[in-house]
Design a protein around this motif. Structure first.
Motif, mmCIF file in Angstrom:
data_model
loop_
_atom_site.group_PDB
_atom_site.id
_atom_site.type_symbol
_atom_site.label_atom_id
_atom_site.label_comp_id
_atom_site.label_asym_id
_atom_site.label_seq_id
_atom_site.Cartn_x
_atom_site.Cartn_y
_atom_site.Cartn_z
ATOM 1 N N LEU A 1 44.105 27.996 41.568
ATOM 2 C CA LEU A 1 43.392 28.294 42.811
ATOM 3 C C LEU A 1 44.106 29.390 43.599
ATOM 4 O O LEU A 1 43.480 30.352 44.054
ATOM 5 N N GLY B 1 43.607 32.748 41.978
ATOM 6 C CA GLY B 1 42.263 33.271 42.228
ATOM 7 C C GLY B 1 42.134 33.849 43.615
ATOM 8 O O GLY B 1 41.606 34.955 43.806
ATOM 9 N N ALA C 1 38.503 27.737 37.049
ATOM 10 C CA ALA C 1 39.486 27.092 36.175
ATOM 11 C C ALA C 1 40.318 26.102 36.973
ATOM 12 O O ALA C 1 40.668 25.024 36.473
ATOM 13 N N VAL D 1 37.275 38.248 37.900
ATOM 14 C CA VAL D 1 38.468 37.447 37.634
ATOM 15 C C VAL D 1 38.755 36.386 38.712
ATOM 16 O O VAL D 1 39.021 35.233 38.365
ATOM 17 N N PRO D 2 38.697 36.710 40.018
ATOM 18 C CA PRO D 2 39.059 35.685 41.008
ATOM 19 C C PRO D 2 38.235 34.410 40.895
ATOM 20 O O PRO D 2 38.801 33.307 40.874
ATOM 21 N N PHE E 1 39.318 32.310 37.964
ATOM 22 C CA PHE E 1 40.533 31.528 38.212
ATOM 23 C C PHE E 1 40.212 30.306 39.057
ATOM 24 O O PHE E 1 40.717 29.210 38.812
ATOM 25 N N ILE E 2 39.365 30.495 40.075
ATOM 26 C CA ILE E 2 39.071 29.372 40.959
ATOM 27 C C ILE E 2 38.282 28.300 40.204
ATOM 28 O O ILE E 2 38.566 27.104 40.334
ATOM 29 N N LYS F 1 31.365 39.761 46.747
ATOM 30 C CA LYS F 1 31.829 40.889 45.948
ATOM 31 C C LYS F 1 33.323 40.794 45.619
ATOM 32 O O LYS F 1 33.745 41.064 44.492
ATOM 33 N N THR F 2 34.117 40.397 46.608
ATOM 34 C CA THR F 2 35.564 40.330 46.375
ATOM 35 C C THR F 2 35.935 39.251 45.362
ATOM 36 O O THR F 2 36.961 39.350 44.712
ATOM 37 N N PHE F 3 35.103 38.222 45.234
ATOM 38 C CA PHE F 3 35.439 37.129 44.330
ATOM 39 C C PHE F 3 34.854 37.318 42.938
ATOM 40 O O PHE F 3 35.146 36.565 42.035
#
Lengths: 211, 197
Positions: free
Chosen positions: A191, A194, B176, B169-170, B173-174, B164-166
């Protein structure tokens, strides 16, 4: 001339930071970032291996045939990792135990092989050494930032190295007694990563708008 | 520990991606669609099973008798590189389409932490030959399961509005991270309760 050498050193620290910008070497980043001291130790290990392997690969770039270059790089890197393991086992046993298997896994850290392939086999020895130090420090910086966030929120402490009578642990009032445990666990690592990546994307997009 | 215990440990309790973070690079890189995720999972499972056995033999047959334990890392990575080369040749011969889909990530299995990780864990845990094989296969299966789940989530994410910023990849990850939260239900007490220790 001097300026360009300096650039090789500094680009890895922020502009091409291996963790946040090129997204390499994720496995140790997430696993070792539970304590600041582990992150610093891991970072130093990577600086050591990355610098020496960059120097060696740059030295041998004319000798290594192109078709077997990747296996040769891996053998060079593995040798330095073995040296690092032995040194750390001998002089920093507590850190050696804390890093455990992730110390051997420096061999397969994409940052190191990536720099060998992308930089050291094309550039001079000095530039390669500077690139190794810079990238290694950038890796350490990224790793330490994540570890700092995770340790402060996850256990309310900052663990540094014990010096003399001081045990090396800074306790943060308020958080130390009621930490947000999940940040310190494996889910928290993903988290935090990310969110940090999103933050860097947001910062980049703002910079783009200004231009 | 029984063989079923080892299987449960490495698939659920110590899932290589979600708990130990080994093999995150291909996990993020290849999980965009489910067919390449399955291919990657199968390739990794094959490599982890075979290298676990070969590395065990190399360690106890060659290194330990001559007191060369410190050469472990170097010899294991060479075994892995050779095995990956073999798998690459086999896949290219039998399934060119899969070979194309896996593309750049196939050679990268060499630098997949999961493969070297399980080989070293086998030695550190003192497993015998068959236990090493089971642990290797289980680690690969755990990887496959996580990457297939992730690719399904990402296929759904393609159709959802994400800030847009997320994007990319971001959010991966979140997602996951949220998956890892769910996996926290499987902890070592599960093994004790099931009587598998």
């Amino acid at each position: 001339m001097k300026n360009s050498h300096l650039k090789e050193l500094t680009k890895g620290i922020w502009k091409e930071n291996p963790i946040f910008v090129i997204m390499l070497g994720m496995c140790p980043t997430l696993a070792v970032s539970t304590q600041v001291s582990n992150a610093l130790g891991m970072g130093l290990g990577v600086v050591f291996v990355l610098t020496l392997s960059n120097i060696f690969i740059s030295l041998l770039k004319k000798v290594i045939p192109d078709s077997i270059r990747i296996p040769s790089y891996i053998v060079i890197i593995a040798s330095f990792v073995t040296i690092l393991e032995m040194l750390m086992h001998a002089y920093m046993p507590s850190l050696y135990d804390a890093l455990g298997i992730y110390l051997s896994l420096i061999v397969v850290n994409c940052v190191i092989l990536g720099r060998a392939e992308a930089f050291a086999n094309k550039n001079s020895i000095l530039d390669s050494a500077l690139d190794g130090i810079g990238m290694g420090l950038g890796f350490t910086l990224g790793l330490t930032i994540i570890a700092l966030i995770r340790e402060v929120l996850g256990s309310g402490t900052i663990t540094l190295f014990a010096i003399g009578g001081w045990d090396g642990v800074i306790r943060i009032p308020g958080l130390a007694s009621t930490p947000i445990r999940v940040v310190g666990m494996s889910a928290g690592a993903l988290l935090v990563m990310g969110l940090l990546k999103a933050f860097f994307t947001w910062k980049d997009s703002k910079k783009g708008e200004e231009k | 520990m029984s063989y079923i215990g080892i299987l449960v440990t490495y698939i659920f309790v110590n899932n290589f991606i979600l708990v130990k973070f080994m093999g995150i690079c291909p996990f993020i890189g290849v999980s965009k669609n489910s067919s390449s995720a399955i291919g990657m999972g199968v390739a990794v499972t094959f490599v982890t099973s075979v290298t676990s056995v070969v590395c065990w033999m190399v360690y106890y047959g060659l290194l330990a008798p001559f007191g060369l334990e410190y050469l472990r890392t170097i010899s294991f990575i060479l075994v892995i590189a050779a095995m990956v080369q073999l798998v690459e040749m086999v896949i290219r011969k039998f399934s060119p389409s899969l070979y194309k889909a896996l593309g750049i990530y196939l050679p990268l299995i060499t630098t997949n932490c999961a493969v070297l990780g399980i080989a070293i864990i086998n030695i550190d845990s003192g497993y015998n030959l068959l236990e090493s094989f089971v642990a290797g296969a289980a680690a690969g299966l755990g990887f496959t399961m996580a990457i297939i789940l992730m690719s399904n989530i990402r296929e759904k994410l393609e159709l959802t509005p994400v800030r847009k910023t997320f994007k990319g990849v971001p959010i991966t990850f979140i997602s996951a991270g949220i998956m890892a939260l769910a996996f926290m239900a499987f902890d070592s007490s599960l093994l004790t309760n099931l009587g598998l220790v």
